[in-house]
Design a protein around this motif. Structure first.
Motif, PDB file in Angstrom:
ATOM      1  N   PHE A  45      38.976  36.817  37.767  1.00 61.16           N
ATOM      2  CA  PHE A  45      37.558  36.866  37.417  1.00 61.16           C
ATOM      3  C   PHE A  45      36.887  38.047  38.109  1.00 61.16           C
ATOM      4  N   ALA A  46      37.163  38.216  39.399  1.00 58.60           N
ATOM      5  CA  ALA A  46      36.551  39.304  40.162  1.00 58.60           C
ATOM      6  C   ALA A  46      36.943  40.658  39.574  1.00 58.60           C
ATOM      7  N   SER A  47      38.193  40.778  39.155  1.00 56.35           N
ATOM      8  CA  SER A  47      38.666  42.019  38.548  1.00 56.35           C
ATOM      9  C   SER A  47      37.972  42.273  37.213  1.00 56.35           C
ATOM     10  N   ALA A  48      37.865  41.223  36.401  1.00 56.42           N
ATOM     11  CA  ALA A  48      37.236  41.363  35.085  1.00 56.42           C
ATOM     12  C   ALA A  48      35.762  41.720  35.206  1.00 56.42           C
ATOM     13  N   PHE A  49      35.074  41.106  36.148  1.00 60.52           N
ATOM     14  CA  PHE A  49      33.634  41.335  36.304  1.00 60.52           C
ATOM     15  C   PHE A  49      33.312  42.648  37.015  1.00 60.52           C
ATOM     16  N   SER A  50      34.233  43.130  37.838  1.00 64.31           N
ATOM     17  CA  SER A  50      33.976  44.350  38.603  1.00 64.31           C
ATOM     18  C   SER A  50      34.436  45.605  37.880  1.00 64.31           C
ATOM     19  N   GLY A  51      35.304  45.433  36.882  1.00 61.75           N
ATOM     20  CA  GLY A  51      35.838  46.589  36.169  1.00 61.75           C
ATOM     21  C   GLY A  51      36.899  47.333  36.952  1.00 61.75           C
ATOM     22  N   SER A  52      37.617  46.602  37.818  1.00 64.11           N
ATOM     23  CA  SER A  52      38.619  47.240  38.670  1.00 64.11           C
ATOM     24  C   SER A  52      39.825  46.333  38.868  1.00 64.11           C
ATOM     25  N   ALA A  53      41.017  46.912  38.764  1.00 59.99           N
ATOM     26  CA  ALA A  53      42.250  46.159  38.985  1.00 59.99           C
ATOM     27  C   ALA A  53      42.528  45.963  40.463  1.00 59.99           C
ATOM     28  N   ARG A  54      41.766  46.623  41.317  1.00 53.96           N
ATOM     29  CA  ARG A  54      41.992  46.498  42.764  1.00 53.96           C
ATOM     30  C   ARG A  54      41.630  45.114  43.293  1.00 53.96           C
ATOM     31  N   LYS A  55      40.936  44.330  42.506  1.00 51.31           N
ATOM     32  CA  LYS A  55      40.574  42.981  42.937  1.00 51.31           C
ATOM     33  C   LYS A  55      41.720  41.984  42.752  1.00 51.31           C
ATOM     34  N   LEU A  56      42.795  42.412  42.092  1.00 54.51           N
ATOM     35  CA  LEU A  56      43.912  41.512  41.819  1.00 54.51           C
ATOM     36  C   LEU A  56      44.815  41.351  43.037  1.00 54.51           C
ATOM     37  N   PHE A  57      45.470  40.183  43.126  1.00 60.58           N
ATOM     38  CA  PHE A  57      46.463  39.921  44.161  1.00 60.58           C
ATOM     39  C   PHE A  57      47.792  39.601  43.489  1.00 60.58           C
ATOM     40  N   ASP A  58      48.876  39.987  44.140  1.00 61.84           N
ATOM     41  CA  ASP A  58      50.217  39.598  43.695  1.00 61.84           C
ATOM     42  C   ASP A  58      50.776  38.621  44.728  1.00 61.84           C
ATOM     43  N   LEU A  59      50.731  37.349  44.415  1.00 65.65           N
ATOM     44  CA  LEU A  59      51.154  36.323  45.368  1.00 65.65           C
ATOM     45  C   LEU A  59      52.618  35.952  45.139  1.00 65.65           C
ATOM     46  N   ASN A  60      53.378  35.901  46.216  1.00 64.18           N
ATOM     47  CA  ASN A  60      54.786  35.485  46.142  1.00 64.18           C
ATOM     48  C   ASN A  60      54.891  33.999  46.442  1.00 64.18           C
ATOM     49  N   VAL A  61      55.471  33.250  45.523  1.00 64.78           N
ATOM     50  CA  VAL A  61      55.609  31.805  45.678  1.00 64.78           C
ATOM     51  C   VAL A  61      57.088  31.429  45.680  1.00 64.78           C
ATOM     52  N   ASP A  62      57.483  30.622  46.659  1.00 65.68           N
ATOM     53  CA  ASP A  62      58.868  30.195  46.783  1.00 65.68           C
ATOM     54  C   ASP A  62      59.272  29.325  45.589  1.00 65.68           C
ATOM     55  N   ASP A  63      60.522  29.495  45.136  1.00 67.00           N
ATOM     56  CA  ASP A  63      61.022  28.752  43.970  1.00 67.00           C
ATOM     57  C   ASP A  63      61.135  27.253  44.208  1.00 67.00           C
ATOM     58  N   LYS A  64      60.990  26.808  45.452  1.00 66.92           N
ATOM     59  CA  LYS A  64      61.136  25.377  45.734  1.00 66.92           C
ATOM     60  C   LYS A  64      59.999  24.547  45.141  1.00 66.92           C
ATOM     61  N   TYR A  65      58.921  25.195  44.746  1.00 65.73           N
ATOM     62  CA  TYR A  65      57.818  24.463  44.136  1.00 65.73           C
ATOM     63  C   TYR A  65      58.053  24.308  42.642  1.00 65.73           C
ATOM     64  N   MET A  66      57.769  23.134  42.120  1.00 64.55           N
ATOM     65  CA  MET A  66      57.998  22.873  40.699  1.00 64.55           C
ATOM     66  C   MET A  66      57.158  23.781  39.802  1.00 64.55           C
ATOM     67  N   TRP A  67      56.043  24.251  40.313  1.00 67.34           N
ATOM     68  CA  TRP A  67      55.131  25.064  39.521  1.00 67.34           C
ATOM     69  C   TRP A  67      55.317  26.563  39.755  1.00 67.34           C
ATOM     70  N   ALA A  68      56.292  26.932  40.607  1.00 67.94           N
ATOM     71  CA  ALA A  68      56.471  28.339  40.991  1.00 67.94           C
ATOM     72  C   ALA A  68      56.771  29.236  39.788  1.00 67.94           C
ATOM     73  N   GLN A  69      57.701  28.822  38.946  1.00 72.81           N
ATOM     74  CA  GLN A  69      58.095  29.646  37.810  1.00 72.81           C
ATOM     75  C   GLN A  69      56.937  29.829  36.831  1.00 72.81           C
ATOM     76  N   ALA A  70      56.207  28.747  36.573  1.00 71.89           N
ATOM     77  CA  ALA A  70      55.066  28.823  35.663  1.00 71.89           C
ATOM     78  C   ALA A  70      54.000  29.758  36.228  1.00 71.89           C
ATOM     79  N   PHE A  71      53.772  29.667  37.541  1.00 72.88           N
ATOM     80  CA  PHE A  71      52.751  30.520  38.157  1.00 72.88           C
ATOM     81  C   PHE A  71      53.159  31.985  38.121  1.00 72.88           C
ATOM     82  N   THR A  72      54.404  32.271  38.484  1.00 72.95           N
ATOM     83  CA  THR A  72      54.872  33.660  38.500  1.00 72.95           C
ATOM     84  C   THR A  72      54.781  34.285  37.116  1.00 72.95           C
ATOM     85  N   GLY A  73      55.158  33.523  36.094  1.00 72.35           N
ATOM     86  CA  GLY A  73      55.070  34.029  34.732  1.00 72.35           C
ATOM     87  C   GLY A  73      53.634  34.323  34.325  1.00 72.35           C
TER      88      GLY A  73
END
Length: 352
Positions: A210-238
């Protein structure tokens, strides 16, 4: 792009209740495992639904509406989980409580920033209405007024909102809490903290988009690394890869916005503007009328999309606020009084 492990100063100096905690070796009962698995499976399904089938879905206001609704549902799920765990607030560490209140008010600040930007974009709709009103006439004076309103709209839309620009500082604090030393806790506490990690990850991701979309800048984005042990990890990474990649591609191509509806209106404005410079040639009347109709339709679509998104952002604000208030209420029932000053401080920040 910023990553959690690149941030130097930990947010929770006393230990992090949102630390990733594996259930392995923690002697969780079947009941606790069932509660945890249900929470993670639900989160995984929710994240999958947010992954657009094609690039045209990035970033539409309808997607943003669904994303904010998803966030509300996840935060409500964690409230339900706390109830089901029967983990009394009286047993919570005071520093965890202070941290929770601080995080909650940061989220309220973010909601207020998003609401202010949506309101600002909606103000531009009034300028477009002036344009359309003046174009009802073939008078050259009305065309001049229409051009003036179009100029004002373009200037208004291209301006920056300082409140949105400040979101990065708040999001950085939330990201800092994702990877800190492990905290020893009860079995119920481990389930809660593992679930809270999922809540935090989805919250940071959606708010950064949202911050990236409203600010007009990709610098507001984060790339979060999530361990595969979480059931939702694959869905989130995708999901994260799909959304972040497309946003970066759009900005790198020179787009001033990644909001589909706003871009559509801007395209109509650019097409219409030359037509009203010196009056409409009789030969171009049909093309002119079509351009005016396209602008009216797209402007209305943008306005309606922003109104719907406003309701979802307000809904998330309410979810966070009621959760914080419920915690304070429970603390008072437990006889905890050390939170009173902090609670007042939180209210002051929300109202300021």
């Amino acid at each position: 792009m910023s990553r959690p492990h690149d941030l130097p100063h930990p947010f929770f100096h006393f230990g992090n209740p949102f630390r990733m905690i594996s259930p392995k070796g923690s002697n969780l009962s079947k009941r606790l495992l069932l509660l945890l698995n249900n929470f993670e499976e639900t989160l995984a399904g929710r994240l999958k639904k947010l992954n657009p089938k094609d690039k045209d879905g990035v970033l539409s206001l309808s997607w943003m509406k669904l994303a904010m609704l998803s966030l509300c549902e996840t935060h409500n799920d964690i409230k339900t989980l706390i109830t089901e765990l029967e983990l009394p607030v009286c047993d919570w560490d005071e520093k965890w409580i202070d941290a929770y209140l601080d995080i909650s008010v940061n989220l309220l600040d973010i909601c207020n920033s998003f609401s202010s930007e949506i309101s600002r974009l909606n103000q531009g709709h009034l300028l477009l209405q002036c344009v359309l009103h003046n174009l009802d006439s073939s008078s050259s004076k009305q065309f001049i007024k229409a051009r003036s309103s179009l100029d004002a709209w373009r200037q208004h839309i291209s301006s920056k909102n300082p409140r949105v620009e400040n979101c990065s500082t708040i999001l950085n604090k939330l990201v800092e809490s994702l990877d800190l030393p492990k905290v020893k806790n009860s079995a119920k506490g481990k389930v809660l903290m593992r679930a809270m990690y999922g809540v935090k990850v989805e919250t940071v991701f959606i708010c950064s988009v949202f911050a990236s979309a409203f600010s007009g800048s990709a610098r507001k984005l984060f790339d979060l690394n999530v361990d595969d042990k979480y059931m939702w990890a694959q869905a989130f990474t995708g999901l994260q890869t799909s959304i972040n990649s497309e946003i970066r591609n759009l900005y790198s191509s020179g787009r001033f916005t990644v909001l589909k509806e706003l871009e559509a209106v801007d395209t109509s404005v650019k097409k219409l503007y030359p037509m009203i410079q010196d009056g409409v040639d009789p030969v171009e009347v049909e093309a002119f009328q079509k351009s005016v109709s396209d602008l009216a339709r797209r402007a209305e679509g943008l306005s309606q999309g922003l109104d719907l998104l406003t309701k979802e952002v307000d809904g998330f604000f309410h979810v966070v606020l009621t959760g914080r208030d419920a915690l304070l209420c429970n603390l008072r029932e437990c006889g905890t009084v050390s939170d009173t000053k902090l609670g007042c401080k939180v209210v002051e920040r929300v109202q300021s």
